[in-house]
Design a protein around this motif. Sequence first.
Motif, mmCIF file in Angstrom:
data_model
loop_
_atom_site.group_PDB
_atom_site.id
_atom_site.type_symbol
_atom_site.label_atom_id
_atom_site.label_comp_id
_atom_site.label_asym_id
_atom_site.label_seq_id
_atom_site.Cartn_x
_atom_site.Cartn_y
_atom_site.Cartn_z
ATOM 1 N N GLU A 420 0.826 -1.204 0.000
ATOM 2 C CA GLU A 420 0.000 0.000 0.000
ATOM 3 C C GLU A 420 0.861 1.255 0.000
ATOM 4 O O GLU A 420 0.590 2.222 -0.721
ATOM 5 N N ALA A 421 1.897 1.243 0.822
ATOM 6 C CA ALA A 421 2.782 2.401 0.890
ATOM 7 C C ALA A 421 3.453 2.652 -0.456
ATOM 8 O O ALA A 421 3.618 3.800 -0.883
ATOM 9 N N ALA A 422 3.859 1.574 -1.118
ATOM 10 C CA ALA A 422 4.515 1.732 -2.424
ATOM 11 C C ALA A 422 3.543 2.292 -3.460
ATOM 12 O O ALA A 422 3.903 3.160 -4.267
ATOM 13 N N LYS A 423 2.307 1.821 -3.436
ATOM 14 C CA LYS A 423 1.325 2.322 -4.386
ATOM 15 C C LYS A 423 0.987 3.787 -4.139
ATOM 16 O O LYS A 423 0.685 4.530 -5.068
ATOM 17 N N ALA A 424 1.016 4.187 -2.871
ATOM 18 C CA ALA A 424 0.645 5.556 -2.515
ATOM 19 C C ALA A 424 1.848 6.484 -2.427
ATOM 20 O O ALA A 424 1.734 7.605 -1.936
ATOM 21 N N ALA A 425 2.999 6.041 -2.918
ATOM 22 C CA ALA A 425 4.232 6.831 -2.763
ATOM 23 C C ALA A 425 4.122 8.212 -3.373
ATOM 24 O O ALA A 425 4.683 9.184 -2.854
ATOM 25 N N SER A 426 3.387 8.334 -4.458
ATOM 26 C CA SER A 426 3.309 9.630 -5.146
ATOM 27 C C SER A 426 2.458 10.639 -4.404
ATOM 28 O O SER A 426 2.480 11.825 -4.736
ATOM 29 N N THR A 427 1.709 10.184 -3.396
ATOM 30 C CA THR A 427 0.886 11.123 -2.628
ATOM 31 C C THR A 427 1.204 11.045 -1.144
ATOM 32 O O THR A 427 0.336 11.232 -0.300
ATOM 33 N N ARG A 428 2.465 10.792 -0.835
ATOM 34 C CA ARG A 428 2.874 10.841 0.570
ATOM 35 C C ARG A 428 2.737 12.263 1.096
ATOM 36 O O ARG A 428 2.985 13.234 0.386
ATOM 37 N N ASN A 429 2.381 12.378 2.359
ATOM 38 C CA ASN A 429 2.170 13.685 2.961
ATOM 39 C C ASN A 429 3.493 14.398 3.215
ATOM 40 O O ASN A 429 4.440 13.820 3.746
ATOM 41 N N THR A 448 14.803 5.579 2.669
ATOM 42 C CA THR A 448 14.510 4.751 1.507
ATOM 43 C C THR A 448 13.129 5.059 0.959
ATOM 44 O O THR A 448 12.248 5.547 1.670
ATOM 45 N N SER A 449 12.922 4.760 -0.292
ATOM 46 C CA SER A 449 11.605 4.909 -0.899
ATOM 47 C C SER A 449 10.718 3.749 -0.453
ATOM 48 O O SER A 449 11.217 2.679 -0.062
ATOM 49 N N PRO A 450 9.406 3.904 -0.508
ATOM 50 C CA PRO A 450 8.519 2.787 -0.180
ATOM 51 C C PRO A 450 8.773 1.554 -1.047
ATOM 52 O O PRO A 450 8.662 0.424 -0.567
ATOM 53 N N ALA A 451 9.143 1.769 -2.305
ATOM 54 C CA ALA A 451 9.423 0.626 -3.186
ATOM 55 C C ALA A 451 10.642 -0.146 -2.701
ATOM 56 O O ALA A 451 10.653 -1.389 -2.696
ATOM 57 N N THR A 452 11.670 0.585 -2.259
ATOM 58 C CA THR A 452 12.865 -0.084 -1.733
ATOM 59 C C THR A 452 12.558 -0.820 -0.443
ATOM 60 O O THR A 452 13.027 -1.951 -0.218
ATOM 61 N N THR A 453 11.772 -0.193 0.406
ATOM 62 C CA THR A 453 11.391 -0.852 1.659
ATOM 63 C C THR A 453 10.656 -2.152 1.374
ATOM 64 O O THR A 453 10.898 -3.177 2.035
ATOM 65 N N LEU A 454 9.774 -2.138 0.390
ATOM 66 C CA LEU A 454 9.069 -3.363 0.000
ATOM 67 C C LEU A 454 10.040 -4.403 -0.533
ATOM 68 O O LEU A 454 9.938 -5.587 -0.194
ATOM 69 N N LYS A 564 -3.508 8.540 -2.812
ATOM 70 C CA LYS A 564 -3.674 7.362 -3.649
ATOM 71 C C LYS A 564 -4.029 6.135 -2.807
ATOM 72 O O LYS A 564 -3.498 5.914 -1.718
ATOM 73 N N ASN A 565 -4.956 5.345 -3.362
ATOM 74 C CA ASN A 565 -5.295 4.048 -2.778
ATOM 75 C C ASN A 565 -6.037 4.158 -1.449
ATOM 76 O O ASN A 565 -6.151 3.173 -0.720
ATOM 77 N N GLN A 566 -6.535 5.348 -1.102
ATOM 78 C CA GLN A 566 -7.196 5.552 0.179
ATOM 79 C C GLN A 566 -8.680 5.840 -0.036
ATOM 80 O O GLN A 566 -9.044 6.713 -0.810
ATOM 81 N N ILE A 567 -9.525 5.100 0.674
ATOM 82 C CA ILE A 567 -10.973 5.276 0.586
ATOM 83 C C ILE A 567 -11.540 5.385 1.997
ATOM 84 O O ILE A 567 -11.213 4.580 2.868
ATOM 85 N N SER A 568 -12.397 6.371 2.222
ATOM 86 C CA SER A 568 -13.093 6.530 3.504
ATOM 87 C C SER A 568 -14.576 6.253 3.301
ATOM 88 O O SER A 568 -15.168 6.675 2.303
ATOM 89 N N ILE A 569 -15.172 5.549 4.263
ATOM 90 C CA ILE A 569 -16.568 5.133 4.156
ATOM 91 C C ILE A 569 -17.283 5.442 5.465
ATOM 92 O O ILE A 569 -16.753 5.178 6.553
#
Length: 972
Positions: A420-429, A448-454, A564-569
């Motif tokens: 999830e973190a890797a997918k949302a990397a472009s919208t990190r706060n 490190t980037s989220p992709a590297t951490t993964l 990215k990848n975040q939904i609130s309900i």
Amino acid sequence: MIISLQSRLRIGVSLVGLALASPLTGPLTPAAAQEAATAQATPPSQPWAHDASDVPVDADIRFGLLPNGLRYAIMHNDTPKGKSSLWLRIDAGSLMERENQRGLAHFMEHMAFNGTKNIPENELIHKLQRLGLQFGADLNAGTTFDQTFYRLDMPKNDEESIDTGLQVLREQVSAALMDPKAIDEERGVVQGEDRLRNSPANIIGLKLFDAMGAGTLLPKRMPIGDMEVIRTAPRERFVEYYQQYYRPSRATVVAVGDFDVDAMEAKIKAQFADWTPRAADGPEPDLGQIVPHSLETHSFVEPTLSPSVSINWIRPPENKPDTLANRRDDVVSDLVVAVLNRRLGEKSRMDNPPFLSAQGGGEEAYRTLRMATISGTFVKGKWREALSAIDQAARQLTQFGVSQAELDREINSRRTSYQEAAKAASTRNTVNLAGQLVFAVNNRTVSTSPATTLEIFESAVDGLTAEKASAVARTIFAGEGPIVSLMSPDPVAGGDVALREAYDASVKLAVAPQVAVPPKSWAYTDFGTPGKVVSVGKPDLLGATTYTFANGVKLSIKHVDFDKNQISIGLLTGIGERNFSPDKIDPRTTALGSIVSGGLGRMTVDEVTRAFNGKRVGAGLSTLGQRFLLSGGTRPEDLQLQMQYMAAIMTDPALRSNEFDKAIASAPIGWTLAHSSPDGVFGVEGNSLISGGDQRVAFAPPAVTNSWKLEPLRDDIRRMIDSGPIHIVIAGDMNPDEAVKAVASTFGALPPRPDYNAPAPGSDHRSFGTPNKEPVLFTHNGLKDQSLGSVTWQTSDVIGKNGKLTRQLSVLKSVMQLRANDVIREKEALAYSPRVGEFYSPDYAGFGTLQSTAATSPEKLPAFYAAIDSIVADLQARPISADELKRAREPMIEHSRQSLKTNYGWYRLMLGAAYEPGSINDALKDVEVYESVTPAQIQQLARQYLSPDKAIRISVVPSAEAKDSKALASGK
């Protein structure tokens, strides 16, 4: 890590308890990749971790080194757009203090805001407020054992904002005046901070820390310091510390945000390149070494303690460098600890569990010691059971390790988080990113980037077997000791001896391997024929589209992808608080928690979590004034499962009593803890008094709760949840068509629901309490030097057309907060963190409050009330200045704008519109109203609402049972 020293002790202290400009650009050509890093320069106090590591550094970060030794890290990030976060870290904290400087590292942090060479006292904060920064939320600082940092979250990235932010940081770390008069005025503020943060539990926690950290410097250098030093230290000691440790070679500037990286680099160089130290570098501290420990037992008895037991092992720190191999080892250790904590969590949900909660883990503390801990909380009289249970859990892990099924479960769970973190990397706060960079520097780890951490995670778990993980499990709870502790509010017969005997008896008991529990398939996939949409509304003022299904269910949707990848309900139904009479405390308010915590008819809570392994699904239930709110968050690939889970909660809640029974059993603990501090007592007693005696906001005493049982309440709870139409709100990064399908197959497939049930008599009304001139007195059993004063005025609800009025009142509240900071905190040093709060009811006509509260010493309460009266009288007597109005509302305007740059901000607006449809017309008018407020309106509002004879005053003072902090610390 699971157990942190920060959760045990107050180890860090911070400053606060508390038209679009053009983007930052510049005509400069891009600098060479690491131009400054290769220059002949003064070496920094610590090199970049990635210089000597095989861990790939995040390529989006530009690192640099100025000739004077200052380091910088710059990163472009545009979530949210137009915002930047500027931090400056000093590689020095309380560990660097001499004995007669204890507390000056933190005190110096305060003084950096109290006048510099080019920015007069008070003007520093005022400059930033004019740019939209709020004191505490956006501009702050902190001091820990080993670092001091200053943080500015700039809401705008125009030239003025960025230049001002960098200038302020430069002035703070190199040009603080430390005027003797300003130091003397600030002494009371720091003492107030110590008083605010202190408690009997904190004092006793420090005693245990003394035992665990014996032989090291850590227990002797708590950041808050020695109050005698705070009261008496002359200016020369501040100057000595400042000049030795505030120097470019110990400084790191971190800038993250929506700016041009080349331009930011040029600005940092221009602002900091000419900074030179004024004295020789201060010495590095001798951290000491842990002393040998055999089995030790420490029992502490204090009526205000939360009951807990812990087993601790101490060993020297490893201080391992950040390498790929070490990171892979850490992954395995973390997975093993996750297995342990999963076991402990499931054990706490058994019938008649041995503890209320428990957790274990280990960490290194400030390169000084390594501690492993397993701890648990217990109900009255069950400390032996809790101690034996955590001992056996630790030994079970050590002796038998983990199973492959358990290991795979935690791998799946962690993998989901990393993916999830890797997918949302472009919208990190932006603010979070800047903070992570600063603390990576402090921890000497590679950013490190989220992709590297993964990737590192996947390489660590590739081929990982239970046998390998079990070998690691044998090393978790190792070291000197163990040091066994017991915190008890009740006398313990035999004290330390009884604790030792109980531990000795437990370790003699044999432990068995963990019993495997096979996962159960998710049992709620079919709710019937998917419902049909019978109408689709036009997009409303928020851009949301509302679908109505044949069974009456409504669904409002808006696609937003700021995150990215975040939904609130959110799901609204029922009549919420209207079910309950204002005349009595109702056990059903507590029983409602079992809707979620009691599991489902065909699956227990633990069976549900096993079925959801590797998924992001969850929900929680809240009681609002006129509705129940079932809310959750998920990601696109789990949206269908999330809706199935929420539908299962609404249609088949089991209402098992485990968690309810635990809540009732622990109620006496909560009552005691609430009465151990002024804030706690104010929360228990004040809300009902201010609300005209409304028992729905009252805190139930143990004498009331001890007879509560869930069984006779179940039918009523189901009836409340089963009644009334359903309105679902979904906002986030999803395909609206898929969301409609997910709701159609779940809630859309259900039978039509009955109308709202009848409300309780009088439940539609809440009145303001009786004003008083002399404060109503309540007492607390905490520390004798602590008290609280509060003044509450009645204002307005936010029903119907009152939206504009309440926004205007919010500006008045912001002005009041400025005055409270200036007068109560700075000028009179009455309180460290005076608070001004507001509440405007969307449910009860005429009910709203504006409230000023301050934690202070008992003898200063009259001065607090006099200060509030003076502030109010001045606001009523004359209009505020245009500058003060700007400083009050600019942060409000910027925060409102920033909220529209997040998924959750839009979700909240949509939920508000679903809750109160009439509010949608005002939903986007915050900025418009804030900007229209005038000084004359502030004066008029103060005259209309802040009448002294219409206020409720409440004081919380120490009882006869309150403790002297020095006597408690010395063991008397």
